[in-house]
Design a protein around this motif. Structure first.
Motif, short mmCIF file in Angstrom:
data_model
loop_
_atom_site.label_atom_id
_atom_site.label_comp_id
_atom_site.label_asym_id
_atom_site.label_seq_id
_atom_site.Cartn_x
_atom_site.Cartn_y
_atom_site.Cartn_z
N THR A 32 0.85 -1.18 0.00
CA THR A 32 0.00 0.00 0.00
C THR A 32 0.89 1.23 0.00
O THR A 32 1.79 1.36 0.83
CB THR A 32 -0.90 0.01 1.25
N MET A 33 0.62 2.11 -0.93
CA MET A 33 1.38 3.35 -1.01
C MET A 33 0.50 4.49 -0.51
O MET A 33 -0.71 4.51 -0.75
CB MET A 33 1.82 3.61 -2.45
N ARG A 34 1.12 5.44 0.15
CA ARG A 34 0.37 6.50 0.80
C ARG A 34 0.95 7.88 0.46
O ARG A 34 2.15 8.02 0.20
CB ARG A 34 0.38 6.33 2.33
N TRP A 35 0.10 8.84 0.50
CA TRP A 35 0.51 10.25 0.48
C TRP A 35 0.05 10.88 1.80
O TRP A 35 -1.09 10.71 2.22
CB TRP A 35 -0.12 11.00 -0.68
N HIS A 36 0.97 11.59 2.40
CA HIS A 36 0.69 12.35 3.62
C HIS A 36 1.06 13.80 3.38
O HIS A 36 1.75 14.12 2.42
CB HIS A 36 1.51 11.81 4.79
N ARG A 37 0.64 14.65 4.29
CA ARG A 37 1.07 16.04 4.23
C ARG A 37 1.20 16.58 5.63
O ARG A 37 0.57 16.09 6.57
CB ARG A 37 0.09 16.89 3.41
N GLN A 38 2.04 17.61 5.73
CA GLN A 38 2.23 18.27 7.01
C GLN A 38 2.28 19.77 6.78
O GLN A 38 3.19 20.26 6.10
CB GLN A 38 3.49 17.79 7.70
N ALA A 39 1.31 20.44 7.35
CA ALA A 39 1.26 21.90 7.27
C ALA A 39 2.02 22.47 8.47
O ALA A 39 2.18 21.80 9.51
CB ALA A 39 -0.18 22.38 7.27
N PRO A 40 2.49 23.71 8.36
CA PRO A 40 3.23 24.33 9.47
C PRO A 40 2.43 24.29 10.77
O PRO A 40 1.26 24.67 10.79
CB PRO A 40 3.45 25.75 8.98
N GLY A 41 3.05 23.82 11.82
CA GLY A 41 2.41 23.79 13.12
C GLY A 41 1.39 22.69 13.31
O GLY A 41 0.72 22.64 14.36
N LYS A 42 1.28 21.81 12.33
CA LYS A 42 0.29 20.74 12.42
C LYS A 42 0.97 19.39 12.31
O LYS A 42 2.10 19.27 11.84
CB LYS A 42 -0.76 20.89 11.32
N ARG A 44 1.48 15.55 10.87
CA ARG A 44 1.38 14.93 9.56
C ARG A 44 0.06 14.17 9.48
O ARG A 44 -0.32 13.47 10.42
CB ARG A 44 2.55 13.97 9.35
N GLU A 45 -0.63 14.31 8.36
CA GLU A 45 -1.89 13.64 8.19
C GLU A 45 -1.89 12.81 6.90
O GLU A 45 -1.23 13.16 5.92
CB GLU A 45 -3.07 14.64 8.14
N LEU A 46 -2.63 11.72 6.95
CA LEU A 46 -2.80 10.88 5.77
C LEU A 46 -3.76 11.56 4.81
O LEU A 46 -4.85 11.96 5.20
CB LEU A 46 -3.34 9.51 6.18
N VAL A 47 -3.34 11.67 3.56
CA VAL A 47 -4.17 12.30 2.54
C VAL A 47 -4.87 11.24 1.68
O VAL A 47 -6.07 11.32 1.43
CB VAL A 47 -3.32 13.22 1.65
N ALA A 48 -4.10 10.28 1.22
CA ALA A 48 -4.65 9.27 0.32
C ALA A 48 -3.79 8.02 0.37
O ALA A 48 -2.60 8.10 0.67
CB ALA A 48 -4.71 9.80 -1.11
N LEU A 49 -4.41 6.90 0.08
CA LEU A 49 -3.65 5.67 -0.02
C LEU A 49 -4.24 4.80 -1.12
O LEU A 49 -5.42 4.92 -1.48
CB LEU A 49 -3.61 4.91 1.30
N MET A 50 -3.37 3.94 -1.66
CA MET A 50 -3.81 2.97 -2.65
C MET A 50 -3.19 1.62 -2.31
O MET A 50 -1.96 1.53 -2.21
CB MET A 50 -3.42 3.41 -4.07
N SER A 51 -4.03 0.63 -2.14
CA SER A 51 -3.53 -0.69 -1.81
C SER A 51 -2.97 -1.37 -3.05
O SER A 51 -3.11 -0.87 -4.18
CB SER A 51 -4.66 -1.53 -1.21
N LYS A 55 -7.38 -0.53 -4.43
CA LYS A 55 -8.38 0.17 -3.62
C LYS A 55 -7.78 1.46 -3.10
O LYS A 55 -6.62 1.52 -2.71
CB LYS A 55 -8.84 -0.71 -2.46
N THR A 56 -8.62 2.50 -3.07
CA THR A 56 -8.16 3.81 -2.64
C THR A 56 -8.97 4.30 -1.46
O THR A 56 -10.11 3.88 -1.24
CB THR A 56 -8.27 4.83 -3.78
N ASN A 57 -8.35 5.21 -0.74
CA ASN A 57 -9.03 5.85 0.37
C ASN A 57 -8.47 7.26 0.50
O ASN A 57 -7.27 7.47 0.28
CB ASN A 57 -8.82 5.07 1.67
N TYR A 58 -9.35 8.21 0.84
CA TYR A 58 -8.96 9.60 0.91
C TYR A 58 -9.47 10.21 2.20
O TYR A 58 -10.54 9.85 2.71
CB TYR A 58 -9.56 10.39 -0.27
N SER A 69 -2.85 7.41 -7.81
CA SER A 69 -2.70 6.35 -8.79
C SER A 69 -1.29 5.80 -8.70
O SER A 69 -0.43 6.40 -8.03
CB SER A 69 -3.00 6.85 -10.21
N ARG A 70 -1.06 4.69 -9.37
CA ARG A 70 0.27 4.10 -9.30
C ARG A 70 0.62 3.46 -10.64
O ARG A 70 -0.25 2.99 -11.36
CB ARG A 70 0.35 3.09 -8.16
N ASP A 71 1.89 3.45 -10.92
CA ASP A 71 2.43 2.75 -12.09
C ASP A 71 3.54 1.85 -11.56
O ASP A 71 4.66 2.31 -11.36
CB ASP A 71 2.94 3.76 -13.12
#
Length: 114
Positions: A32-42, A44-51, A55-58, A69-71
């Motif tokens: 499963t590959m994931r994208w996370h993000r971290q804003a200043p002062g916050k 890190r949060e999970l943004v999206a994942l693809m198994s 299967k995807t989740n946002y 998506s993935r290649d």
């Protein structure tokens, strides 16, 4: 395991960006590959994942605007971001868990101006 994210930049509100993350040292196709993000002062949060089976989740705030998506042949996972908002400003990271350990790449900065 190395993950290298790219594609960030400065964009106006309502614009689009496409992030890429190349994974080396790992058979990406079975993870499963994931994208996370971290804003200043916050945190890190999970943004999206693809198994591995596609299967995807946002997180709610990006549903309908972002697409993961993935290649596997290119060992690359993507995050298409449309209708960007100022609150999407953050450093974006791709991540994978391998052998019970989380790996993070060097992030890419996304800045959305109003």
């Amino acid at each position: 395991v190395q993950l290298q994210a790219s594609g960030g930049g400065l964009v106006q509100s309502g614009g689009s960006l496409r992030l890429s993350c190349k994974a080396t040292g790992i058979n990406m196709s079975i993870h499963t590959m994931r994208w996370h993000r971290q804003a200043p002062g916050k945190q890190r949060e999970l943004v999206a994942l693809m198994s591995s089976n596609g299967k995807t989740n946002y997180t709610d705030s990006v549903t309908g605007r972002f697409t993961i998506s993935r290649d596997n042949a290119r060992r690359t996972v993507y995050l298409q971001m449309n209708d960007l908002r100022t609150e999407d400003t953050a450093v974006y990271y791709c991540g994978v868990t391998w052998r019970a350990r989380d790996y993070w790449g060097r992030g890419t900065q996304v800045t959305v101006s109003s």
